[in-house]
Design a protein around this motif. Structure first.
Motif, mmCIF file in Angstrom:
data_model
loop_
_atom_site.group_PDB
_atom_site.id
_atom_site.type_symbol
_atom_site.label_atom_id
_atom_site.label_comp_id
_atom_site.label_asym_id
_atom_site.label_seq_id
_atom_site.Cartn_x
_atom_site.Cartn_y
_atom_site.Cartn_z
ATOM 1 N N UNK A 181 -0.837 3.333 -7.178
ATOM 2 C CA UNK A 181 -0.754 1.876 -7.006
ATOM 3 C C UNK A 181 0.587 1.482 -6.386
ATOM 4 N N UNK A 182 1.657 2.024 -6.992
ATOM 5 C CA UNK A 182 2.986 1.693 -6.473
ATOM 6 C C UNK A 182 3.178 2.324 -5.096
ATOM 7 N N UNK A 183 2.705 3.574 -4.943
ATOM 8 C CA UNK A 183 2.832 4.246 -3.644
ATOM 9 C C UNK A 183 2.155 3.434 -2.556
ATOM 10 N N UNK A 184 0.933 2.973 -2.828
ATOM 11 C CA UNK A 184 0.180 2.219 -1.822
ATOM 12 C C UNK A 184 0.940 0.956 -1.419
ATOM 13 N N UNK A 185 1.516 0.285 -2.411
ATOM 14 C CA UNK A 185 2.272 -0.941 -2.109
ATOM 15 C C UNK A 185 3.450 -0.622 -1.196
ATOM 16 N N UNK A 186 4.128 0.484 -1.474
ATOM 17 C CA UNK A 186 5.276 0.863 -0.635
ATOM 18 C C UNK A 186 4.821 1.168 0.792
ATOM 19 N N UNK A 187 3.691 1.877 0.910
ATOM 20 C CA UNK A 187 3.185 2.205 2.253
ATOM 21 C C UNK A 187 2.843 0.938 3.042
#
Lengths: 107, 227
Positions: free
Chosen positions: A1-7
């Protein structure tokens, strides 16, 4: 979830950077360099030409229907625009023709 | 009165984009849902990135998920062309004041095609540019959300409707050609891109095309600029 937001933030950031960089570079009170003014006059038509090729890049002219729907629709848009000089009409008309060709004629 | 006229002009100019963005947006929304991303993710991307090409590629990057470096490099390659759009709008957008940041953010292929042309004479130029960009952004966001929520219940076949994008570029190209507006640039753009497509293949041809056409157009800039 956090990774996707960063991407997503990276994609948005890089895209914005590309769009803003030339403006930041040539900003301020200074006169816009002549060369950049010149590019502003000549690039748009070249870029629009490029985008046409880009849109049609996957058209297959070697197997049936040999790119005929694309060719007919492109010619239709050009002629309609030349005669009526109305972009909205050309776009809607051309799209309708292409959809009909694809769904009814060359299915 | 002038205000209403500007809104009307901007809306009419943006209408060709409406169909295209709804369809491409819906396509994007469906792709997102297929990878398990809901409406908030879809809206967040359309709101913050506003680039069809990158968002289509981006679905794959999110789903993988790709590394940050991969994502940055992909974004750079896919969207490098925007730098050239911006370069050619530096002069045009000079006096746009408070609208400027949003106008720059919203320079998609389609918005660029509309706004690199002339503003209708009876419209307020800066408001017109702002409204066209805003309308296009709204269509794009709504398209994505629609696809994400109701992608599978569209009652008629939309096959071929994405041709509306191509048609926008062709109509604009034809109009400028008739006006004898920089035909040399038009020819250079088409021929260079075709040659690069053959040389570099469909994945890589855009960046060399942009570089080479800029170079070709730069030959004898002084004489051309003087006229």
């Amino acid at each position: 979830m956090k990774t996707e937001a960063i991407l997503i933030i990276i994609m948005a950031g890089v895209t914005a950077l590309l769009r803003f960089l030339p403006f930041l570079f040539f900003s301020g009170k200074r006169e816009t360099p002549k060369y950049i003014v010149y590019l502003g006059e000549v690039l748009p038509q070249a870029i629009i030409g490029m985008l046409i090729v880009y849109c049609l890049r996957l058209t297959d002219f070697t197997t049936k229907p040999f790119g005929l729907p694309e060719i007919i629709a492109v010619v239709f848009v050009v002629v309609l625009q030349a005669v009526k000089r109305n972009s909205l009409l050309s776009v809607l008309g051309g799209t309708a023709v292409y959809m009909l060709l694809l769904q009814l004629v060359f299915k | 009165m002038e205000k209403n006229k500007t809104i009307k002009r901007a809306f009419i100019a943006s209408l060709p984009v409406l169909a295209g963005y709804m369809v491409l947006g819906i396509g994007f929304g469906i792709m997102m849902r297929d990878k398990g991303f809901g409406v908030l993710w879809t809206a967040a991307m359309s709101l913050s990135i506003f680039s069809g090409t990158l968002q289509y590629v981006g679905v794959g990057l999110l789903a993988a998920p790709a590394t940050m470096i991969q994502t940055a490099i992909t974004s750079l390659i896919v969207n490098a062309r925007y730098m050239f759009y911006s370069i050619s709008m530096v002069k045009k957008y000079k006096g746009t004041g408070k609208y400027k940041p949003f106008l720059i953010f919203g320079l998609t292929d389609e918005t660029y095609t509309i706004l690199s042309g002339e503003t209708p004479k009876d419209a307020n130029e800066n408001k017109y540019r702002f409204l066209v960009t805003t309308f296009n952004h709204i269509y794009w966001i709504i398209g994505g959300i629609t696809g994400n929520l109701l992608g599978q219940i569209i009652p008629f076949s939309t096959r071929g409707i994405d041709f509306s994008m191509t048609a926008i570029f062709i109509a604009s190209f034809t109009e400028e050609w008739i006006k004898k507006n920089n035909r040399k640039g038009a020819i250079i753009g088409v021929v260079t891109t075709l040659v690069c497509l053959l040389l570099f293949g469909e994945k890589w041809f855009l960046i060399p095309s942009m570089l080479i056409m800029t170079l070709l157009l730069s030959i004898k800039p002084k004489r051309e600029a003087a006229k």
